[in-house]
Design an enzyme around this catalytic site. Structure first.
Site, PDB file in Angstrom:
ATOM      1  N   LYS A   1       0.637  -1.513   0.105  1.00  9.38           N
ATOM      2  CA  LYS A   1       0.024  -0.019  -0.134  1.00  9.38           C
ATOM      3  C   LYS A   1       0.744   1.052   0.270  1.00  9.38           C
ATOM      4  O   LYS A   1       0.946   1.601   0.990  1.00  9.38           O
ATOM      5  CB  LYS A   1      -1.046  -0.106   1.153  1.00  9.38           C
ATOM      6  CG  LYS A   1      -2.292   0.810   0.885  1.00  9.38           C
ATOM      7  CD  LYS A   1      -2.830   0.683   1.697  1.00  9.38           C
ATOM      8  CE  LYS A   1      -4.170   1.329   2.695  1.00  9.38           C
ATOM      9  NZ  LYS A   1      -5.248   1.523   0.979  1.00  9.38           N
TER      10      LYS A   1
HETATM   11  N1  PMP Z   1      -7.706  -2.681  -3.235  1.00 11.06           N
HETATM   12  C1  PMP Z   1      -6.993  -0.973  -3.001  1.00 11.06           C
HETATM   13  C2  PMP Z   1      -6.099  -0.413  -3.992  1.00 11.06           C
HETATM   14  C3  PMP Z   1      -7.540  -0.708  -1.989  1.00 11.06           C
HETATM   15  O1  PMP Z   1      -6.229   0.941  -1.598  1.00 11.06           O
HETATM   16  C4  PMP Z   1      -7.710  -1.199  -0.935  1.00 11.06           C
HETATM   17  C5  PMP Z   1      -8.111  -0.252   0.339  1.00 11.06           C
HETATM   18  N2  PMP Z   1      -6.558  -0.697   1.286  1.00 11.06           N
HETATM   19  C6  PMP Z   1      -8.099  -2.065  -0.861  1.00 11.06           C
HETATM   20  C7  PMP Z   1      -8.362  -2.285  -2.262  1.00 11.06           C
HETATM   21  C8  PMP Z   1      -8.828  -3.081   0.314  1.00 11.06           C
HETATM   22  O2  PMP Z   1      -8.102  -3.957   1.449  1.00 11.06           O
HETATM   23  P1  PMP Z   1      -8.612  -3.423   2.718  1.00 11.06           P
HETATM   24  O3  PMP Z   1      -9.788  -4.578   2.620  1.00 11.06           O
HETATM   25  O4  PMP Z   1      -7.587  -4.175   3.063  1.00 11.06           O
HETATM   26  O5  PMP Z   1      -8.752  -2.224   3.061  1.00 11.06           O
END
Ligand code: PMP
Length: 326
Positions: free
Chosen positions: A167
């Protein structure tokens, strides 16, 4: 619906955590020569905490988010000067310090000022944690009735260009381009294809589809973030006996799905009622999507105690509260 609030609250609070110190919100400033501000190499997380049925607040899957933060830093060759426990504790401490029952936690690690060359291996790494209110990311109405999505003209990064398992701040330029394109075209969200043309993920969410009683989502080897809500849905699908396969699919498979939904910490579980103007299923949230929403909100806001391992309660233990009042 439980879980419904707005996404228009101001993103500010009372206090924040910066490099081990608690500061007033207004003091959370960076120098203009901050390396990450120029080039985007930084890592962050998005975490939610909810007020549960018994009135106590709990952070959802905190350890998984912190683990992903450190994985992201590892991918970027960034050595954080704090341990995962330190950052997790800072998250909980900030929830308490801001006296908020529900909200969003944003830890970030960035390369501070120093050398301005790209390598900048000696610049200090700073770590901050902010907490602020954040309602339903794709709107209360979207959560309830479903959103309209558009396949983006922007491809997700090739797996050897972006590092999708991280991320990473700069990678969000790709997402923002897609999101802005979709919003300007009057859609709610962008679904991005990978460089081979298969469905990858939405600008800030993972994608799921259901067809003929089988749940499908792209595998982690695709250009997708390993979403923690995605992992939650996969775990819940096992519990309710819905077969799940991690497999690539094409945009026309999405068009002809019985149900499509997006998952993310901010977006929670948001039904998709249209993709590129094609109605999905009946055009209303499908039975499985609704079931997942119910299960999810019962865990985070209700009283379901089957997944206490996913909850970190933020209340100070009674003994600590007594000591601090003394
Ligand atoms: N894909 C992207 C590109 C994201 O930014 C997120 C948000 N964090 C997600 C998927 C979903 O991840 P999570 O469920 O861990 O928030």
């Amino acid at each position: 619906m439980k879980g419904a609030s707005t996404s228009s609250e101001p993103t500010r609070a009372k206090a924040l955590w910066l490099n081990g110190k608690i500061l007033p919100w207004e003091d959370g400033r960076v120098h203009l020569m901050t390396h990450t501000l120029h080039y985007g190499l930084g890592v962050f997380e998005g975490i939610r905490f909810y007020k549960r049925g018994d009135g106590r607040s709990a952070v959802f899957r905190l350890d998984d988010h912190i683990r992903r933060l450190f994985d992201s830093a590892h991918i970027c060759l960034m050595q954080l000067p704090y341990s995962p426990e330190d950052v997790a504790d800072a998250c909980v401490e900030m929830v308490r310090a801001n006296d908020m029952a529900e909200g969003y936690i944003r830890p970030i690690a960035y390369i501070a000022e120093g050398a301005m060359g790209l390598g900048a291996t000696d610049n200090p790494i700073h770590v901050a944690v902010m907490v602020y209110p954040w309602g339903a990311y794709l709107g209360v109405d979207g959560l309830k009735h479903g959103i309209r999505a558009k396949i983006s003209s922007f491809a997700r990064h090739h797996v050897n260009s972006g590092m999708a398992k991280g991320k990473i701040c700069g990678q969000y330029v790709n997402s923002i381009l897609a999101k802005r394109e979709a919003k300007l075209a009057k859609y709610d969200e962008a679904i991005m294809l990978d460089t081979d043309g298969y469905v990858a993920e939405a600008s800030g969410e993972n994608v799921f589809m259901v067809r003929d009683g089988v749940l499908r989502t792209p595998p982690l080897s695709s250009s997708v973030l390993g979403g923690i809500t995605r992992a939650t849905i996969i775990a819940l699908s096992h519990e309710i006996g819905l077969p799940v396969i991690r497999q690539k699919f094409s945009r026309d498979e999405l068009y002809t799905a019985d149900e499509v939904f997006l998952t993310g910490t901010a977006a929670e579980i948001t039904p998709v009622r249209e993709v590129d103007d094609r109605r999905i299923g009946s055009g209303r949230p499908g039975q499985w999507t609704q079931r997942f929403q119910e299960l999810f909100f019962e865990i985070v806001r209700g009283t379901d105690s089957k997944h206490m391992e996913w909850l970190r309660f933020t209340e100070a233990p009674a003994s600590a509260a007594k000591a601090s009042n003394a």
